[in-house]
Design a protein around this motif. Structure first.
Motif, PDB file in Angstrom:
ATOM      1  N   GLN A  68       8.871   6.722   5.389  1.00 49.74           N
ATOM      2  CA  GLN A  68       8.610   6.535   6.811  1.00 49.74           C
ATOM      3  C   GLN A  68       9.843   6.393   7.681  1.00 49.74           C
ATOM      4  O   GLN A  68      10.933   6.057   7.235  1.00 49.74           O
ATOM      5  CB  GLN A  68       7.765   5.274   6.988  1.00 49.74           C
ATOM      6  CG  GLN A  68       8.557   4.005   6.610  1.00 49.74           C
ATOM      7  CD  GLN A  68       7.771   2.730   6.806  1.00 49.74           C
ATOM      8  OE1 GLN A  68       6.830   2.481   6.079  1.00 49.74           O
ATOM      9  NE2 GLN A  68       8.169   1.929   7.793  1.00 49.74           N
ATOM     10  N   ASP A 106       0.824  -1.202   0.000  1.00 45.37           N
ATOM     11  CA  ASP A 106       0.000   0.000   0.000  1.00 45.37           C
ATOM     12  C   ASP A 106       0.859   1.253   0.000  1.00 45.37           C
ATOM     13  O   ASP A 106       1.954   1.276   0.590  1.00 45.37           O
ATOM     14  CB  ASP A 106      -0.906   0.033   1.229  1.00 45.37           C
ATOM     15  CG  ASP A 106      -2.035  -0.980   1.163  1.00 45.37           C
ATOM     16  OD1 ASP A 106      -2.283  -1.522   0.069  1.00 45.37           O
ATOM     17  OD2 ASP A 106      -2.671  -1.219   2.207  1.00 45.37           O
ATOM     18  N   HIS A 162      -0.170   5.205   0.949  1.00 51.11           N
ATOM     19  CA  HIS A 162      -1.173   6.195   1.332  1.00 51.11           C
ATOM     20  C   HIS A 162      -0.951   7.461   0.520  1.00 51.11           C
ATOM     21  O   HIS A 162       0.187   7.920   0.370  1.00 51.11           O
ATOM     22  CB  HIS A 162      -1.072   6.498   2.824  1.00 51.11           C
ATOM     23  CG  HIS A 162      -1.381   5.314   3.695  1.00 51.11           C
ATOM     24  ND1 HIS A 162      -2.624   5.083   4.226  1.00 51.11           N
ATOM     25  CD2 HIS A 162      -0.605   4.283   4.104  1.00 51.11           C
ATOM     26  CE1 HIS A 162      -2.609   3.971   4.931  1.00 51.11           C
ATOM     27  NE2 HIS A 162      -1.390   3.457   4.870  1.00 51.11           N
ATOM     28  N   TRP A 209       6.295  -3.746   4.525  1.00 44.91           N
ATOM     29  CA  TRP A 209       5.279  -4.729   4.139  1.00 44.91           C
ATOM     30  C   TRP A 209       5.817  -6.160   4.114  1.00 44.91           C
ATOM     31  O   TRP A 209       5.080  -7.110   4.371  1.00 44.91           O
ATOM     32  CB  TRP A 209       4.673  -4.357   2.784  1.00 44.91           C
ATOM     33  CG  TRP A 209       5.592  -4.508   1.599  1.00 44.91           C
ATOM     34  CD1 TRP A 209       6.549  -3.621   1.200  1.00 44.91           C
ATOM     35  CD2 TRP A 209       5.637  -5.581   0.669  1.00 44.91           C
ATOM     36  NE1 TRP A 209       7.203  -4.075   0.071  1.00 44.91           N
ATOM     37  CE2 TRP A 209       6.649  -5.278  -0.282  1.00 44.91           C
ATOM     38  CE3 TRP A 209       4.913  -6.772   0.525  1.00 44.91           C
ATOM     39  CZ2 TRP A 209       6.958  -6.130  -1.343  1.00 44.91           C
ATOM     40  CZ3 TRP A 209       5.231  -7.623  -0.526  1.00 44.91           C
ATOM     41  CH2 TRP A 209       6.234  -7.291  -1.453  1.00 44.91           C
ATOM     42  N   GLY A 243       6.628   3.384  11.253  1.00 40.84           N
ATOM     43  CA  GLY A 243       5.642   3.127  10.218  1.00 40.84           C
ATOM     44  C   GLY A 243       4.963   4.386   9.714  1.00 40.84           C
ATOM     45  O   GLY A 243       5.343   5.509  10.053  1.00 40.84           O
ATOM     46  N   VAL A 244       3.935   4.188   8.903  1.00 36.89           N
ATOM     47  CA  VAL A 244       3.158   5.318   8.387  1.00 36.89           C
ATOM     48  C   VAL A 244       2.092   5.622   9.440  1.00 36.89           C
ATOM     49  O   VAL A 244       0.903   5.329   9.283  1.00 36.89           O
ATOM     50  CB  VAL A 244       2.529   4.998   7.017  1.00 36.89           C
ATOM     51  CG1 VAL A 244       1.824   6.226   6.456  1.00 36.89           C
ATOM     52  CG2 VAL A 244       3.613   4.527   6.036  1.00 36.89           C
ATOM     53  N   ARG A 262       2.936  -5.998   7.527  1.00 37.41           N
ATOM     54  CA  ARG A 262       2.103  -5.048   6.787  1.00 37.41           C
ATOM     55  C   ARG A 262       1.428  -4.059   7.748  1.00 37.41           C
ATOM     56  O   ARG A 262       0.960  -4.428   8.814  1.00 37.41           O
ATOM     57  CB  ARG A 262       1.039  -5.779   5.966  1.00 37.41           C
ATOM     58  CG  ARG A 262       1.588  -6.457   4.723  1.00 37.41           C
ATOM     59  CD  ARG A 262       0.461  -7.023   3.864  1.00 37.41           C
ATOM     60  NE  ARG A 262       0.998  -7.732   2.708  1.00 37.41           N
ATOM     61  CZ  ARG A 262       1.309  -7.154   1.541  1.00 37.41           C
ATOM     62  NH1 ARG A 262       1.104  -5.858   1.384  1.00 37.41           N
ATOM     63  NH2 ARG A 262       1.790  -7.863   0.546  1.00 37.41           N
ATOM     64  N   HIS A 263       1.386  -2.812   7.299  1.00 34.41           N
ATOM     65  CA  HIS A 263       0.674  -1.741   8.003  1.00 34.41           C
ATOM     66  C   HIS A 263       1.203  -1.536   9.426  1.00 34.41           C
ATOM     67  O   HIS A 263       0.452  -1.183  10.323  1.00 34.41           O
ATOM     68  CB  HIS A 263      -0.835  -2.035   8.031  1.00 34.41           C
ATOM     69  CG  HIS A 263      -1.403  -2.358   6.687  1.00 34.41           C
ATOM     70  ND1 HIS A 263      -2.308  -3.379   6.482  1.00 34.41           N
ATOM     71  CD2 HIS A 263      -1.181  -1.810   5.460  1.00 34.41           C
ATOM     72  CE1 HIS A 263      -2.630  -3.447   5.201  1.00 34.41           C
ATOM     73  NE2 HIS A 263      -1.947  -2.498   4.562  1.00 34.41           N
ATOM     74  N   TRP A 264       2.501  -1.750   9.590  1.00 35.94           N
ATOM     75  CA  TRP A 264       3.109  -1.571  10.915  1.00 35.94           C
ATOM     76  C   TRP A 264       3.002  -0.113  11.360  1.00 35.94           C
ATOM     77  O   TRP A 264       3.397   0.804  10.651  1.00 35.94           O
ATOM     78  CB  TRP A 264       4.580  -1.968  10.868  1.00 35.94           C
ATOM     79  CG  TRP A 264       5.326  -1.625  12.130  1.00 35.94           C
ATOM     80  CD1 TRP A 264       6.148  -0.548  12.336  1.00 35.94           C
ATOM     81  CD2 TRP A 264       5.289  -2.351  13.355  1.00 35.94           C
ATOM     82  NE1 TRP A 264       6.637  -0.561  13.610  1.00 35.94           N
ATOM     83  CE2 TRP A 264       6.123  -1.655  14.266  1.00 35.94           C
ATOM     84  CE3 TRP A 264       4.644  -3.520  13.775  1.00 35.94           C
ATOM     85  CZ2 TRP A 264       6.330  -2.092  15.567  1.00 35.94           C
ATOM     86  CZ3 TRP A 264       4.845  -3.967  15.077  1.00 35.94           C
ATOM     87  CH2 TRP A 264       5.680  -3.246  15.952  1.00 35.94           C
ATOM     88  N   VAL A 265       2.459   0.098  12.547  1.00 36.37           N
ATOM     89  CA  VAL A 265       2.422   1.405  13.196  1.00 36.37           C
ATOM     90  C   VAL A 265       2.633   1.164  14.682  1.00 36.37           C
ATOM     91  O   VAL A 265       1.968   0.304  15.275  1.00 36.37           O
ATOM     92  CB  VAL A 265       1.069   2.131  12.974  1.00 36.37           C
ATOM     93  CG1 VAL A 265       1.023   3.412  13.814  1.00 36.37           C
ATOM     94  CG2 VAL A 265       0.869   2.476  11.507  1.00 36.37           C
ATOM     95  N   ASP A 295       4.152   1.851   2.431  1.00 40.53           N
ATOM     96  CA  ASP A 295       4.315   0.964   3.574  1.00 40.53           C
ATOM     97  C   ASP A 295       5.545   0.092   3.333  1.00 40.53           C
ATOM     98  O   ASP A 295       5.457  -1.043   2.868  1.00 40.53           O
ATOM     99  CB  ASP A 295       3.048   0.102   3.725  1.00 40.53           C
ATOM    100  CG  ASP A 295       3.173  -0.945   4.815  1.00 40.53           C
ATOM    101  OD1 ASP A 295       3.981  -0.740   5.739  1.00 40.53           O
ATOM    102  OD2 ASP A 295       2.480  -1.977   4.733  1.00 40.53           O
TER     103      ASP A 295
END
Length: 232
Positions: A34, A16, A18, A64, A38-39, A68-71, A61
């Protein structure tokens, strides 16, 4: 402000990115890379600030392949988890993913004029290394720890390049920053901004242990003026 998620396809999968669009709907593009967290809220806030200035902003991202989608948050636990995850990050692969994300961003119907790259911490290293391999119009690298040991790459970079460092950064000691200054000296396309009293990640307003309220706005205005000069 309109936002959406783009899917970036690479040889071994997809990830992904954003996307933030400016009020006018189109503009020069900025690839925002980032940090280890993460984002998350900080990167999203920076993206919104850049979009408000008229840029089409994409934040991929890059973790990934790891998660995935690590925040994560900027507290002790979140920082430890982020450092552990980042230890498995393949930097050259991340640069390659970023190059494909940049090409995807430039191909969007909302993209016009130039293309820039802005990266923080881990992203500052990726942004710098990307500048040596991709065609870009401006690159702003904030406290990238890989930069001092890779100053030889400057010979391959013709795009305008801005380095931002903290002069009191415990992760990038002042003598390492001096190595970058020496390599940048005499290069008309390279600019340096060193906030001597600031530490690491001093622009990160989501992290009280890092944020420097005096140094942050000065460095950010320098970066904004740099992007305005080279991207419009």
């Amino acid at each position: 402000m309109e936002t959406r998620i783009e899917t970036v396809t690479v040889a071994d999968g997809s990830f992904d990115m954003h996307l933030w669009l400016p009020e006018g709907g189109s503009g020069p593009v900025v690839l925002l890379i980032q940090e280890i967290y993460g984002v998350g809220p900080y990167i999203r806030k920076v993206a919104g600030d850049l979009a408000a200035l008229g840029y089409v902003v994409g934040a991929p991202d890059l973790f990934w392949r790891l998660r995935r989608h690590w925040v994560s948050d900027h507290g002790e636990t979140g920082t430890a988890a982020s450092l552990e995850l980042a230890s498995g990050f393949d930097l050259p692969q991340g640069v390659a993913d970023s190059a494909i994300a940049l090409a995807h961003l430039r191909a969007l119907p909302e993209a016009r004029d130039g293309a820039g790259v802005v990266g923080f911490c881990l992203g500052g290293s990726v942004a710098y290394l990307l500048a040596a391999t991709a065609e870009v119009d401006a690159v702003a690298s904030f406290y990238g720890s890989a930069v001092p040991e890779a100053t030889g790459m400057m010979e391959k970079i013709t795009a305008p390049l801005l380095f931002v460092f903290g002069g009191s950064d415990p992760y990038i000691p002042r003598d390492q920053v001096a190595i970058v200054e020496q390599a940048a000296a005499g290069r008309p396309n390279v600019e340096m901004h060193v906030a001597e009293k600031a530490g690491h990640a001093f622009h990160n307003h989501e992290a009280p242990q890092f944020y420097d309220p005096e140094a942050a706005p000065v460095a950010w205005e320098r970066a904004v003026e740099f992007l305005r000069r080279h991207l419009g």
